[in-house]
Design an enzyme around this catalytic site. Structure first.
Site, mmCIF file in Angstrom:
data_model
loop_
_atom_site.group_PDB
_atom_site.id
_atom_site.type_symbol
_atom_site.label_atom_id
_atom_site.label_comp_id
_atom_site.label_asym_id
_atom_site.label_seq_id
_atom_site.Cartn_x
_atom_site.Cartn_y
_atom_site.Cartn_z
ATOM 1 N N GLU A 31 0.861 -1.192 0.000
ATOM 2 C CA GLU A 31 0.000 0.000 0.000
ATOM 3 C C GLU A 31 0.887 1.228 0.000
ATOM 4 O O GLU A 31 1.945 1.260 0.634
ATOM 5 C CB GLU A 31 -0.895 0.018 1.246
ATOM 6 C CG GLU A 31 -1.675 1.324 1.352
ATOM 7 C CD GLU A 31 -2.845 1.284 2.310
ATOM 8 O OE1 GLU A 31 -2.790 0.508 3.281
ATOM 9 O OE2 GLU A 31 -3.812 2.035 2.075
ATOM 10 N N GLU A 72 -11.249 -3.138 3.855
ATOM 11 C CA GLU A 72 -11.831 -3.714 5.086
ATOM 12 C C GLU A 72 -13.173 -3.039 5.375
ATOM 13 O O GLU A 72 -13.347 -2.444 6.419
ATOM 14 C CB GLU A 72 -10.856 -3.592 6.257
ATOM 15 C CG GLU A 72 -10.405 -2.190 6.516
ATOM 16 C CD GLU A 72 -9.421 -2.059 7.665
ATOM 17 O OE1 GLU A 72 -8.725 -3.021 8.006
ATOM 18 O OE2 GLU A 72 -9.353 -0.954 8.212
HETATM 19 O O1 AHR Z 1 -2.175 -1.240 6.745
HETATM 20 C C1 AHR Z 1 -2.621 0.026 7.072
HETATM 21 C C2 AHR Z 1 -4.126 0.135 7.037
HETATM 22 O O2 AHR Z 1 -4.696 -0.679 7.997
HETATM 23 C C3 AHR Z 1 -4.790 -0.321 5.765
HETATM 24 O O3 AHR Z 1 -4.797 0.655 4.808
HETATM 25 C C4 AHR Z 1 -6.172 -0.630 6.201
HETATM 26 O O4 AHR Z 1 -6.765 -1.628 5.422
HETATM 27 C C5 AHR Z 1 -6.030 -0.986 7.648
HETATM 28 O O5 AHR Z 1 -6.885 -0.239 8.431
#
Ligand code: AHR
Length: 660
Positions: A56, A389
């Site tokens: 990410e 999520e």
């Molecule tokens: O990994 C960091 C964040 O944690 C992600 O973007 C999210 O999916 C989760 O809340």
């Protein structure tokens, strides 16, 4: 401080090759943990996707991280068009009409004008991402788009690298020779290194003007040598994990703080210069770590992700927006943060088009674009995540609409659904039955918890329903103080014995987040830290590395386990690819522990390779001490067909027993 090995008499006599990671314990140790492994009694096959990574763009993971571009704000599209630049002389930022710029989606450029004084220049210096680093003797590829302006036929540009003292350590002249926009290139080989150096583009004309745009600088030596490539050291560190899956591009970044800011994969493909800038959703999330200057250039986009997956042997797992902006940051009554059900069609189409981009023939619109970008063959994508999520009815109202269309057109694609942001609680208990009802293929679970939670949840999956969707432990990390401690990593290693043991229901896992820039992070803990020159592997990295590189093909039981004290965790797998048995052993305690495992029918003195990490439980790796916890390997042999070893306090060791 390193712990001393406790060697018994028989251990001292044991064959020990290389560095001493583990000791063979003595038969006279009355309290040894004992057990038996039967290598032919294979239990569950272990999925090739079992250990993966989750990428990410958080903590400057893409721009200023894995993406090797060294110039910040290369196309002058930041809200402050000159952010990252130090201009000097006579210049003007302009916004062109679509038909008058090389990249209509990035319409700003800079006009540099002659000063008419021989001793004055017009220059643009770029300071990179919290510093622009370069190394003596290495080659750097500079490029920019330019045109002569004000009816001048030819203008001279000088591109150079400047070190911290202001000394020009590499330079090259470039003749801009056309009133039409063209790309110009130069190669720079600095005579000195810098950490906080600068790239300089200098106009040395004394009359006239020149327009410049999309100013770029890459190390020539990117991962696998690609233009528009990835930073080699970081990409290699990820590749070394041999990830079975690669989930991208996030995380909350998929959702965006607003729907407008969501990650739209279509903006991340096609000509690099024409990918529109987007804000980064992590810019102002944490008051202690504000990074208002955090944007996404999309230079590292979906095409580059797919290529990277292919090159490192990971199954791509892209995630698309389900029609919801970040649910953490938006009240569920805020209709502007959710797409109405009757307006969801373009979002569903984005998901279908993505599958076509990855897998479609070159006679399809999106497959054709993939081929034009350089990849005629399909990427053979097998998985897609719908939503990050997400939770609640907002999600369960939308997901089936995606599923219906994806199932109808691409029944072979496996869909990953969400169980919300935590491993239990209302969202979780509402979503799992829904995911079963919708028949998603995998359910993504997220848990950021303290080490005790991980140690107490080693058996989490023992009683999961085997008939429903499989589990993707898609985001997890043990959060300890200090950050990324050895103890946190050991608790993850212990927990992973439970993931492994339940390989029939757990098909994919990935630690999160993956990357963090020391100078621009928002979220700790992270698997790999870096600055502009250096990569630091955390103890958790070594845990992932050891599991993934010793995945095995089938789980095995350890029978008749006796004398196992609290704080010791063991698991075993068979690897049919090289006919070995692999034992993973974790000792989170403060005392050494003897282990004696009988490997049935193994050669009496079979060769064993031990690899692992150990140290003080509070140890961590840092920029100044990157190897406090490091991977150590050694060789030993079975003793009368027994793996007879002593586990150091605070250790995780993988024993690979060759049965050949
Ligand atoms: O990994 C960091 C964040 O944690 C992600 O973007 C999210 O999916 C989760 O809340």
């Amino acid at each position: 401080m390193k712990h001393k090995l406790i060697l018994t008499a028989s251990a001292a006599a044991a064959v020990l090759i290389g560095s001493v990671l583990c000791a063979q314990a003595g038969a006279q140790n009355m309290n040894a943990v004992t057990g038996t492994i039967q290598p032919t009694q294979l239990k569950h096959p272990i999925s090739d996707t079992m250990y993966g990574v989750f990428f990410e763009d958080i903590n400057f993971a893409a721009d200023g991280g894995l993406y090797a571009e060294l110039i910040r704000n290369r196309s002058f599209e930041f809200p402050d068009a000159l952010h990252g630049w130090e201009p000097d002389g006579d210049f003007e930022v302009r916004k062109g009409e679509a038909n008058d710029v090389p990249f209509p989606k990035n319409p700003h450029y800079v006009r540099l004008t002659g000063t008419r004084h021989r001793d004055q220049w017009t220059a643009l210096d770029n300071t990179g991402f919290r510093g622009l680093a370069f190394e003596r003797g290495k080659r750097y590829n500079a490029s920019f788009y330019a045109r002569t302006a004000n009816n001048t036929a030819r203008q001279n540009i000088v591109v150079s690298l400047v070190d911290e003292s202001g000394t020009v350590v590499a330079k090259q002249n470039v003749n801009v020779n056309s009133p039409a926009w063209k790309e110009y290139k130069a190669t720079l080989t600095p005579s000195a290194s810098a950490d906080r150096g600068k790239f300089r583009l200098l106009y040395d004309g004394h009359s006239g003007s020149v327009d410049v745009e999309q100013i770029s600088l890459f190390p020539a030596d990117t991962f696998n040598g690609h233009a528009n490539g990835l930073r080699k050291d970081l990409a290699q560190t990820i590749a070394d994990l041999k990830p079975g899956i690669f989930r991208f591009p996030g995380g909350c970044i998929v959702e965006g703080t607003t729907l407008e800011q969501r990650y739209n994969w279509k903006d991340s493909v096609g000509p690099v210069g024409n990918r529109p800038l987007n804000g980064n959703r992590w810019n102002n999330t944490f008051v202690d770590h504000l990074t208002p200057d955090y944007f996404q250039s999309y230079g590292l986009g979906f095409y580059e992700f797919f290529v990277f997956c292919e090159e490192i042997g990971a199954e791509p797992l892209p995630v698309v927006n389900v029609g919801l902006a970040c649910q953490y940051q938006n009240d569920e009554r805020d209709l502007s943060a959710q797409v109405a059900l009757d307006k969801l069609e373009p979002y569903i189409q984005d998901a279908l088009d993505l599958i076509e981009f990855a897998n479609g023939g070159t006679d399809t619109a999106w497959g054709k674009l993939r081929a034009e970008m350089g990849h005629t063959a399909p990427f053979n994508m097998k998985y897609i995540g719908i939503g990050n999520e997400q939770w609640g009815k907002l999600y369960t109202d939308r997901l089936p609409l995606f599923l219906e269309k994806i199932r109808a057109k691409y029944p072979e694609i496996q869909v990953v659904g969400s169980s919300g942001p935590s491993p239990d609680g209302n969202h979780f208990t509402y979503l799992w039955p829904k995911m079963k009802e919708f028949k998603v293929d995998l359910v993504d679970e997220h848990y950021y918890k303290d080490p005790n939670w991980f140690l107490n949840n080693v058996n989490r999956y023992d009683n999961y329903d085997r008939s429903g969707p499989k589990v993707f432990a898609g985001e997890y990390a043990s959060h300890d103080n200090p950050t990324n401690s050895l103890y946190a990593a050991l608790s993850e290693a212990a927990f992973m014995t439970g993931l492994e043991k339940n390989a029939d229901v757990v098909r994919m896992t990935s630690y999160a987040p993956l990357l963090a820039n020391y100078r621009a992070w928002q979220w700790a803990h992270d698997l790999i830290w870096f600055n502009n020159k250096q990569v630091v592997r955390t103890p958790s990295y070594y845990v992932q590395y050891l599991y993934s590189n010793n995945k095995g093909t089938h789980t095995l039981d350890i029978a008749s386990l006796a004398n196992k004290p609290q704080g010791v965790y063991l698991s075993a797998v068979a690897d049919q690819t090289d006919n070995s048995v692999i034992v993973k052993a974790i000792n989170v305690g403060t005392m050494p522990v003897s282990v004696k495992l009988k490997i049935q029918d193994a050669p009496a003195n079979a060769a064993v390779k031990a690899s692992g990490i150990s140290g003080n439980r509070r140890d961590k790796n840092t920029e100044t001490a990157p190897d406090t916890i490091k991977l150590e390997t050694s060789g030993l042999t079975l003793t009368d067909g027994n793996l007879d070893v002593s586990l150091k306090p605070g250790s995780f060791t993988v024993y690979r027993v060759s049965l050949k």
